[in-house]
Write an enzyme that holds these catalytic residues in place. Sequence first.
Site, PDB file in Angstrom:
ATOM      1  N   LYS A 298      -5.177  -1.362   9.702  1.00 18.68           N
ATOM      2  CA  LYS A 298      -5.993  -2.165   8.470  1.00 18.68           C
ATOM      3  C   LYS A 298      -5.755  -2.921   7.717  1.00 18.68           C
ATOM      4  CE  LYS A 298      -3.846   2.496   7.229  1.00 18.68           C
ATOM      5  NZ  LYS A 298      -5.192   2.809   5.797  1.00 18.68           N
TER       6      LYS A 298
ATOM      7  N   THR B 275      -4.580   6.628  -0.114  1.00 19.10           N
ATOM      8  CA  THR B 275      -6.751   7.155  -0.211  1.00 19.10           C
ATOM      9  C   THR B 275      -5.588   8.530  -1.727  1.00 19.10           C
ATOM     10  OG1 THR B 275      -6.653   6.529   1.983  1.00 19.10           O
ATOM     11  CG2 THR B 275      -7.801   8.544   1.039  1.00 19.10           C
TER      12      THR B 275
ATOM     13  N   GLN C  28      -5.301   2.596  14.556  1.00 16.19           N
ATOM     14  CA  GLN C  28      -4.451   3.059  13.711  1.00 16.19           C
ATOM     15  C   GLN C  28      -3.349   4.100  14.225  1.00 16.19           C
ATOM     16  OE1 GLN C  28      -5.386   4.439  10.409  1.00 16.19           O
ATOM     17  NE2 GLN C  28      -3.314   5.130   9.569  1.00 16.19           N
TER      18      GLN C  28
ATOM     19  N   ASP D 294      -9.576   0.184   0.892  1.00 11.31           N
ATOM     20  CA  ASP D 294      -9.137  -0.155   1.853  1.00 11.31           C
ATOM     21  C   ASP D 294      -9.005   0.484   3.152  1.00 11.31           C
ATOM     22  OD1 ASP D 294      -6.178  -1.067   3.090  1.00 11.31           O
ATOM     23  OD2 ASP D 294      -5.356   0.281   2.926  1.00 11.31           O
TER      24      ASP D 294
ATOM     25  N   GLU E 173      -9.142   4.465  -3.318  1.00 18.63           N
ATOM     26  CA  GLU E 173      -7.940   4.038  -3.656  1.00 18.63           C
ATOM     27  C   GLU E 173      -7.888   3.685  -4.739  1.00 18.63           C
ATOM     28  OE1 GLU E 173      -4.758   2.925  -1.748  1.00 18.63           O
ATOM     29  OE2 GLU E 173      -5.393   2.888   0.125  1.00 18.63           O
TER      30      GLU E 173
ATOM     31  N   GLU F  47     -10.978   4.066   2.453  1.00 16.39           N
ATOM     32  CA  GLU F  47      -9.558   5.104   1.820  1.00 16.39           C
ATOM     33  C   GLU F  47     -10.113   4.884   0.196  1.00 16.39           C
ATOM     34  OE1 GLU F  47      -6.074   3.762   3.550  1.00 16.39           O
ATOM     35  OE2 GLU F  47      -5.763   5.224   4.997  1.00 16.39           O
TER      36      GLU F  47
ATOM     37  N   ASP G 151       0.497  -1.722  -0.160  1.00 14.34           N
ATOM     38  CA  ASP G 151       0.020  -0.184   0.473  1.00 14.34           C
ATOM     39  C   ASP G 151       1.116   1.238  -0.028  1.00 14.34           C
ATOM     40  OD1 ASP G 151      -2.182   1.463   0.293  1.00 14.34           O
ATOM     41  OD2 ASP G 151      -2.955   1.637   2.283  1.00 14.34           O
TER      42      ASP G 151
ATOM     43  N   HIS H 273      -3.696  13.920   0.293  1.00 15.99           N
ATOM     44  CA  HIS H 273      -4.041  13.545   1.163  1.00 15.99           C
ATOM     45  C   HIS H 273      -2.503  13.662   2.304  1.00 15.99           C
ATOM     46  CE1 HIS H 273      -5.585   9.901   3.307  1.00 15.99           C
ATOM     47  NE2 HIS H 273      -3.963   8.681   3.878  1.00 15.99           N
TER      48      HIS H 273
HETATM   49 CA    CA Z   1      -4.061   2.207   2.518  1.00 15.65          CA
END
Ligand code: CA
Length: 427
Positions: A265, A361, A252, A245, A213, A211, A138, A145
């Site tokens: 995650k 993101t 986190q 995601d 993506e 997220e 990732d 972002h």
């Molecule tokens: Ca991500």
Amino acid sequence: MSDPSNSSNDQTLRSWITTPTNSDFPIQNIPFGICSSDGHPPRPCTRIGDSVIDLFALAKADLLNDLGIDTEVFGASTLNPLMRSGRSGIRQLRQRLMELFRSDNGFLKERTVTVQEAIHPVSQVTMHLPVDVGDYTDFYSSREHAVNVGTMFRGAENALMPNWLHLPVGYHGRASSIVVSGTDIQRPMGQMRPNPEEPPVFGPSKQLDIELETAFITFEGRPLGERIEADEAEEFIFGMVLFNDWSARDIQSWEYVPLGPFLGKNFGSSMSPWIVTMDALEPFRTAGPKQDPTPLPYLRTSGEHSFDIALEASLVPKNGEETVICRTNFKNLYWSMAQQLAHHTVNGCNVRAGDVMASGTISGSTPESFGSLLEITWRGSKPLTLKDGSERKFLEDGDTVVIRGHCERDGLRIGFGEVRGEILPAR
Ligand code: CA
């Protein structure tokens, strides 16, 4: 920039398969996926309009056996064996499929038994994860972002870390929890510290987020110890998908020091079922943001390496109305996929067929284009109002998130369909 041998660029091409206006899947797309039906187990397919085309049935009718591709790959339950034929093999396969389905070619259309076996309405098949994902990486390549998140956590002066403008920051994610669109996502349990004056607590995440993506899927790369150069990197990319995601911000923010993302995650990442090839995306190639400072030589590329892909995310409350919460564009990304892949392999790290590399993101410069609730609600301080009047800081149980994406230029539209997932209560 256009490759004359690539029929994706021929916007006048039409198919004898009915294709609705504004479909993401005209005959110029020819994406790849894995589908099953009542009649057959999971195997490779493509799509035109709202029709899914079973490649095994075409291979069985001897329509794909002179392409230099071992026809056994059309019976496999993932695309990984097919991907061994590399970018040139996939290109030949797409050309053949366009040939078979173009409106001025009646050859296959008249073979009604094969047509019946091969073509199914999309509503009558089940889509599966298209590849067996070996490794998942990732990235964190949207400057907007990174600045937003950095500002929230460290203040505006220290928003971008000193390395950010010099390399595409990334981390190794978890492949086992990548799921296909439509799979429910269970709210994760975990440890967090909502009050910094108090000890940490254990419970369901209260800051569950999306997220927005995209991700690219690699072909087999070079052997361990060898690097992929930035200017050749796209030859190692099979295609792109939409990617959500899912992230638990409270887990986190407590766990990430000093080694980075972990349990906040890796409880689920959702992928759209159709891999749109780089050849199909070629007409939408465009320049990315200007890079200043100039990257080190191994990250420099010539020409344009971004793609104009309009992206949006919607939130749908249980039994409720859909609200678009973000509109952004892939071309906003500071680091290109070519640069990400060159950086990933510069130390000799090998990539394999079916590896997934997510963009990070994708946010734009305005609040309407922020790609996560963390940014949209500014860490919960500015709740979002949905069409039904309800408010959200983060996701609630029963919420469904849908991400869609498509390219459009000169009357040609190539899309990805959607990636969707519903949040189930924690267990
Ligand atoms: Ca991500």
